[in-house]
Design a protein around this motif. Structure first.
Motif, PDB file in Angstrom:
ATOM      1  N   SER A 268       6.330  -3.534  -9.804  1.00 40.21           N
ATOM      2  CA  SER A 268       7.336  -3.619 -10.904  1.00 40.21           C
ATOM      3  C   SER A 268       7.819  -1.450 -10.842  1.00 40.21           C
ATOM      4  CB  SER A 268       7.783  -3.810 -12.314  1.00 40.21           C
ATOM      5  OG  SER A 268       7.037  -3.449 -13.590  1.00 40.21           O
ATOM      6  N   GLY A 269       8.211  -0.862 -11.115  1.00 48.55           N
ATOM      7  CA  GLY A 269       8.343   0.687 -11.705  1.00 48.55           C
ATOM      8  C   GLY A 269       9.692   1.852 -10.688  1.00 48.55           C
ATOM      9  N   SER A 270       9.835   2.897 -11.576  1.00 51.57           N
ATOM     10  CA  SER A 270      10.737   3.934 -10.987  1.00 51.57           C
ATOM     11  C   SER A 270      10.730   3.768  -9.381  1.00 51.57           C
ATOM     12  CB  SER A 270      11.043   4.668 -11.958  1.00 51.57           C
ATOM     13  OG  SER A 270      10.545   5.674 -11.502  1.00 51.57           O
ATOM     14  N   PRO A 271      12.528   4.601  -9.107  1.00 51.13           N
ATOM     15  CA  PRO A 271      12.135   5.243  -7.632  1.00 51.13           C
ATOM     16  C   PRO A 271      11.097   6.239  -7.323  1.00 51.13           C
ATOM     17  CG  PRO A 271      14.454   4.943  -8.753  1.00 51.13           C
ATOM     18  CD  PRO A 271      13.390   4.084  -9.530  1.00 51.13           C
ATOM     19  N   GLY A 272      10.207   5.652  -6.354  1.00 52.30           N
ATOM     20  CA  GLY A 272       9.387   7.181  -5.479  1.00 52.30           C
ATOM     21  C   GLY A 272       8.109   6.763  -6.835  1.00 52.30           C
ATOM     22  N   SER A 273       8.609   5.641  -7.953  1.00 55.07           N
ATOM     23  CA  SER A 273       6.418   5.466  -8.200  1.00 55.07           C
ATOM     24  C   SER A 273       5.495   4.828  -7.149  1.00 55.07           C
ATOM     25  CB  SER A 273       7.007   4.855  -9.207  1.00 55.07           C
ATOM     26  OG  SER A 273       7.367   3.397  -8.777  1.00 55.07           O
ATOM     27  N   GLY A 274       5.449   4.560  -5.875  1.00 51.67           N
ATOM     28  CA  GLY A 274       4.300   3.854  -5.178  1.00 51.67           C
ATOM     29  C   GLY A 274       4.558   2.812  -4.921  1.00 51.67           C
ATOM     30  N   LYS A 275       5.499   1.815  -5.827  1.00 49.57           N
ATOM     31  CA  LYS A 275       6.008   0.066  -5.590  1.00 49.57           C
ATOM     32  C   LYS A 275       5.631  -0.116  -4.331  1.00 49.57           C
ATOM     33  CE  LYS A 275       9.846  -0.098  -7.335  1.00 49.57           C
ATOM     34  NZ  LYS A 275      10.324   1.115  -7.125  1.00 49.57           N
ATOM     35  N   SER A 276       6.512   0.049  -3.133  1.00 49.79           N
ATOM     36  CA  SER A 276       5.852  -0.317  -2.255  1.00 49.79           C
ATOM     37  C   SER A 276       5.157  -0.100  -0.922  1.00 49.79           C
ATOM     38  CB  SER A 276       7.437   0.040  -1.182  1.00 49.79           C
ATOM     39  OG  SER A 276       8.256   0.150  -1.641  1.00 49.79           O
ATOM     40  N   THR A 277       4.252   0.930  -1.611  1.00 52.11           N
ATOM     41  CA  THR A 277       3.205   1.778  -0.684  1.00 52.11           C
ATOM     42  C   THR A 277       1.508   0.702  -1.565  1.00 52.11           C
ATOM     43  OG1 THR A 277       3.410   3.499  -0.973  1.00 52.11           O
ATOM     44  CG2 THR A 277       1.403   3.883  -0.591  1.00 52.11           C
ATOM     45  N   PHE A 278       1.735   0.588  -2.960  1.00 53.54           N
ATOM     46  CA  PHE A 278       0.870  -0.768  -3.527  1.00 53.54           C
ATOM     47  C   PHE A 278       1.310  -1.737  -2.918  1.00 53.54           C
ATOM     48  CE2 PHE A 278      -0.476  -4.131  -6.763  1.00 53.54           C
ATOM     49  CZ  PHE A 278      -1.612  -3.679  -6.821  1.00 53.54           C
ATOM     50  N   ALA A 279       2.375  -2.666  -2.428  1.00 53.55           N
ATOM     51  CA  ALA A 279       2.981  -3.954  -2.072  1.00 53.55           C
ATOM     52  C   ALA A 279       2.464  -3.741  -0.116  1.00 53.55           C
ATOM     53  CB  ALA A 279       4.268  -4.501  -1.291  1.00 53.55           C
ATOM     54  N   ALA A 280       2.420  -3.080   0.252  1.00 54.73           N
ATOM     55  CA  ALA A 280       2.516  -3.102   1.521  1.00 54.73           C
ATOM     56  C   ALA A 280       0.396  -3.299   1.387  1.00 54.73           C
ATOM     57  CB  ALA A 280       2.254  -1.617   2.121  1.00 54.73           C
ATOM     58  N   ALA A 281      -0.221  -2.288   0.640  1.00 56.80           N
ATOM     59  CA  ALA A 281      -1.635  -2.532   0.164  1.00 56.80           C
ATOM     60  C   ALA A 281      -1.499  -3.695   0.344  1.00 56.80           C
ATOM     61  CB  ALA A 281      -2.268  -1.833  -0.585  1.00 56.80           C
ATOM     62  N   LEU A 282      -1.272  -4.503  -1.010  1.00 57.31           N
ATOM     63  CA  LEU A 282      -1.489  -6.136  -1.202  1.00 57.31           C
ATOM     64  C   LEU A 282      -1.433  -7.421  -0.355  1.00 57.31           C
ATOM     65  CD1 LEU A 282      -2.303  -7.887  -4.055  1.00 57.31           C
ATOM     66  CD2 LEU A 282       0.172  -7.706  -4.633  1.00 57.31           C
ATOM     67  N   ALA A 283      -0.262  -6.992   0.574  1.00 57.47           N
ATOM     68  CA  ALA A 283      -0.171  -7.644   1.629  1.00 57.47           C
ATOM     69  C   ALA A 283      -1.428  -7.304   2.621  1.00 57.47           C
ATOM     70  CB  ALA A 283       1.634  -7.243   2.722  1.00 57.47           C
ATOM     71  N   GLU A 284      -1.817  -6.516   2.931  1.00 59.26           N
ATOM     72  CA  GLU A 284      -2.801  -6.497   3.700  1.00 59.26           C
ATOM     73  C   GLU A 284      -4.214  -6.881   3.394  1.00 59.26           C
ATOM     74  OE1 GLU A 284      -3.282  -2.058   5.517  1.00 59.26           O
ATOM     75  OE2 GLU A 284      -1.232  -2.268   6.596  1.00 59.26           O
ATOM     76  N   PHE A 285      -4.007  -6.571   2.016  1.00 61.34           N
ATOM     77  CA  PHE A 285      -5.199  -7.325   0.947  1.00 61.34           C
ATOM     78  C   PHE A 285      -5.316  -9.407   2.502  1.00 61.34           C
ATOM     79  CE2 PHE A 285      -6.609  -9.550  -2.851  1.00 61.34           C
ATOM     80  CZ  PHE A 285      -7.626  -9.667  -2.957  1.00 61.34           C
ATOM     81  N   TYR A 286      -4.544  -9.368   1.163  1.00 56.43           N
ATOM     82  CA  TYR A 286      -4.079 -11.007   1.490  1.00 56.43           C
ATOM     83  C   TYR A 286      -4.409 -11.524   2.651  1.00 56.43           C
ATOM     84  CZ  TYR A 286      -1.969 -12.254  -3.722  1.00 56.43           C
ATOM     85  OH  TYR A 286      -2.030 -11.928  -5.045  1.00 56.43           O
ATOM     86  N   SER A 287      -3.743 -11.169   3.812  1.00 62.05           N
ATOM     87  CA  SER A 287      -3.359 -11.129   5.370  1.00 62.05           C
ATOM     88  C   SER A 287      -5.542 -11.548   6.302  1.00 62.05           C
ATOM     89  CB  SER A 287      -3.110 -10.123   6.303  1.00 62.05           C
ATOM     90  OG  SER A 287      -3.191 -10.224   7.661  1.00 62.05           O
ATOM     91  N   LYS A 288      -5.951 -10.148   5.214  1.00 60.71           N
ATOM     92  CA  LYS A 288      -7.946  -9.673   5.587  1.00 60.71           C
ATOM     93  C   LYS A 288      -8.042 -11.432   4.534  1.00 60.71           C
ATOM     94  CE  LYS A 288      -7.338  -4.560   6.125  1.00 60.71           C
ATOM     95  NZ  LYS A 288      -8.194  -3.556   5.553  1.00 60.71           N
ATOM     96  N   LYS A 289      -7.684 -11.552   4.049  1.00 66.66           N
ATOM     97  CA  LYS A 289      -8.276 -12.980   3.714  1.00 66.66           C
ATOM     98  C   LYS A 289      -8.155 -13.884   3.552  1.00 66.66           C
ATOM     99  CE  LYS A 289     -10.536 -11.083  -0.028  1.00 66.66           C
ATOM    100  NZ  LYS A 289     -11.525 -10.953   0.065  1.00 66.66           N
ATOM    101  N   GLY A 290      -7.334 -13.700   5.111  1.00 65.98           N
ATOM    102  CA  GLY A 290      -7.114 -15.264   5.625  1.00 65.98           C
ATOM    103  C   GLY A 290      -6.041 -16.108   5.293  1.00 65.98           C
ATOM    104  N   ASN A 291      -5.340 -15.388   4.441  1.00 62.25           N
ATOM    105  CA  ASN A 291      -3.934 -15.896   4.616  1.00 62.25           C
ATOM    106  C   ASN A 291      -2.935 -15.362   5.839  1.00 62.25           C
ATOM    107  OD1 ASN A 291      -4.365 -17.420   2.147  1.00 62.25           O
ATOM    108  ND2 ASN A 291      -4.841 -14.966   1.770  1.00 62.25           N
ATOM    109  N   VAL A 292      -1.851 -16.171   6.140  1.00 71.80           N
ATOM    110  CA  VAL A 292      -0.333 -15.816   6.878  1.00 71.80           C
ATOM    111  C   VAL A 292       0.163 -15.015   5.972  1.00 71.80           C
ATOM    112  CG1 VAL A 292       1.248 -17.033   8.014  1.00 71.80           C
ATOM    113  CG2 VAL A 292      -0.572 -17.603   8.646  1.00 71.80           C
TER     114      VAL A 292
END
Length: 554
Positions: A268-292
């Motif tokens: 969660s967060g307000s517009p422009g707070s960096g939510k999507s940037t964190f979501a992308a980092a979390l997506a890559e974290f899960y991908s690097k752990k061997g997840n689809v």
């Protein structure tokens, strides 16, 4: 130019350059032929509320006006296409009919479509390709950006502006003194659309009458035109940073939860707070752990690695996309972002199917994000902890708060232990790092209520129960008020058990009520007092209370 006769295809009509060519003298006195298949395709686009359809009709109106003034001869020829041919336009069916018309008339084919031009030349036709031009005052979209620019805002009759800085620390600045005209923005918008159609790494996400959303590589562009907006506007957003999960400095405790336990996550967060940037980092974290890992986005603007496939709505429906995703069997799906009821339903359905979910939602706090999830029954209260177990709230590009959800059957905090029959399923919302209980969510009087607990923890078994002091006359009382179709409930807490309370709306005396053994007062909604409370709630009045002068009824 063959016989001074030209045949127009759909692309050149939509681009609007033929009328400009005529006005500049290039095609004066020409016989300009528009196949009925072109008119039908443009009409179909306009009926579908697509901007390009309106642009095409506007160009044909300009050509008709030029013909009425004797500057050109305008003809419409050929049969209208079938519905099937119109729907197959992207397969080249209508383009082939346009080339046939040019061939039969011995005319020059005029187009701005490079594929149509190549096919015409292969058939032996004389082809003129009208190249894109733009006024000298307009620059390309990229020229408005520098390395610190987050977004650019181009509004008709205003100078160009940009947000520069980083999430949580930016300023809005004027880029020049030049005031943008409609014609400049219109041509820039058309150039953006043409680039998106020709670039395989770009796409048009949404195209409605007056509103278009384009993903031009890593630029997310929203184009608004009248009548959707009162003036033309182009807004372009570009991520200025691409971060990995290590940048955020998350605690080992939180990293362990994200890796092994958290499977229903809200960011969660307000517009422009960096939510999507964190979501992308979390997506890559899960991908690097061997997840689809897959994403659900509209527009598809998350900056993720190539091994993560980004999905858009299928036939304008995220529900259909979710059906396909279940066949792909992802381990995690990042949903950016949850706005409408259908988005929350898809998130909940995929989570119920066992898919790890990460949802991005606009909210001012972690508890606001949770309330958006239960709003209007989007998720049943009993299913809430299995749908969302962790909420990460982002502020200024950092994880500012982590909330953990769990389900307990208990007596809500503040209710008397003598009323054990009031025990019920309660959602506990705790500060994850400190383990402190902050909110309880439960059903009371037929309504879902979210009650702040402000750091209370459960007593240890065998511990001597604390004795609470009583309220004193004139003391201000923190209250929460809710209502159902039968009654209004005023909750004051165990400090004010069996006391008379004066209730005020915007500091104006409203009524006096008496609390029971659990610190609550129930008022029938059909009474004068109940109606007065409901009216105050619906008018968003500020409700306060004080202990009456003869407060204690014991």
């Amino acid at each position: 130019m063959t016989n001074n006769v030209i045949v127009l295809d759909t692309s050149v009509v939509i681009d609007g350059w033929v009328s400009h060519q005529v006005e500049s003298g290039d095609y004066r006195g020409f016989r300009i032929v528009v196949p009925n298949v072109v008119l039908a395709e443009i009409e179909h686009m306009a009926n579908q509320k697509r901007d390009v359809g309106k642009l095409g009709l506007n160009e044909l109106e300009r050509l008709r006006s030029l013909a009425d003034n004797g500057i050109i001869v305008l003809e419409f020829t050929g049969e209208r296409p079938s519905i099937a041919q119109v729907h197959d336009a992207d397969r080249g069916e209508l383009d082939a009919l346009v080339r046939d018309t040019a061939s039969k008339l011995g005319a020059t084919l005029v187009t701005s479509d490079s594929v149509q031009a190549a096919a015409g030349r292969i058939m032996g036709l004389e082809v003129t390709v009208i190249a894109k031009k733009r006024p000298d005052s307009i620059v390309t979209l990229e020229e408005f950006f520098d390395e610190r620019t987050m977004s650019v805002h181009l509004v008709e009759n205003n100078p160009p502006r940009a947000k520069r800085g980083e999430p949580g620390d930016w300023e809005l600045v004027d880029l020049s003194d030049h005031v943008l005209a409609f014609e400049e923005l219109d041509q820039l918008a058309n150039t953006i659309l043409e680039r998106a159609r020709q670039d395989r790494a770009s796409f048009i996400e949404i195209e409605e009458f007056g509103a278009t959303v384009v993903q031009l590589r890593n630029y997310r562009i929203a184009i608004a035109r009248p009548p959707f907006s009162d003036k033309m506007e182009i807004s372009a957003i570009r991520p200025i940073t691409k971060l990995d999960i290590d940048y955020y400095g998350l605690s080992p405790k939180l990293m362990n939860r994200l890796e092994s336990r958290a499977e229903g996550i809200l960011i969660s967060g307000s517009p422009g707070s960096g939510k999507s940037t964190f979501a992308a980092a979390l997506a890559e974290f899960y991908s690097k752990k061997g997840n689809v890992v897959k994403t659900l986005e509209q527009p598809r603007d998350l900056q993720v690695t190539d091994d993560i496939v980004q999905y858009a709505p299928l036939d304008r429906s995220m529900e259909k996309t979710a059906d396909i995703l279940l066949l792909v069997r992802p381990d995690y799906v990042v949903y950016d972002e949850l706005r409408k009821n259908s988005d929350f339903q898809v998130y909940s359905d995929l989570r119920s199917a066992g898919v790890g979910m990460v949802g991005v939602v606009h909210a001012g706090s972690a508890i606001d994000a949770i309330q958006r999830l239960i709003l209007g029954g989007r998720v049943e209260l009993g299913q809430l902890p299995s749908t969302v177990d962790t909420v990460l709230h982002i502020e200024a590009g950092r994880v500012a708060k982590v909330a953990a959800l769990s389900l307990k059957v208990k007596l809500p905090t503040g209710m008397s232990s003598s009323q054990r029959d009031l025990a019920r399923p309660v959602i506990e919302v705790r500060d994850f790092e400190r383990g402190v209980l902050e909110y309880e969510i439960f059903t009371f009087g037929g309504e879902k209520v979210v009650v702040p607990v402000h750091g209370e923890t459960r007593p240890v078994m065998g511990e001597r129960r604390e004795t609470f002091e009583r309220g004193t006359p004139g003391e201000s009382v923190p209250i929460s008020v809710s209502y159902s179709h039968k009654k209004v409930t005023v909750y004051a807490g165990k400090k004010y058990v069996k006391m008379r309370l004066d209730i005020f709306a915007n500091d104006q005396y409203l009524l006096t009520t008496v609390t029971g053994r659990n610190g609550e007062a129930s008022i029938r909604i059909k009474t004068r007092q109940g109606s007065a409370l409901v009216d105050a709630l619906e008018e968003n009045a500020t409700l306060t209370a004080k202990v009456a002068q003869s407060g204690d009824i014991d």
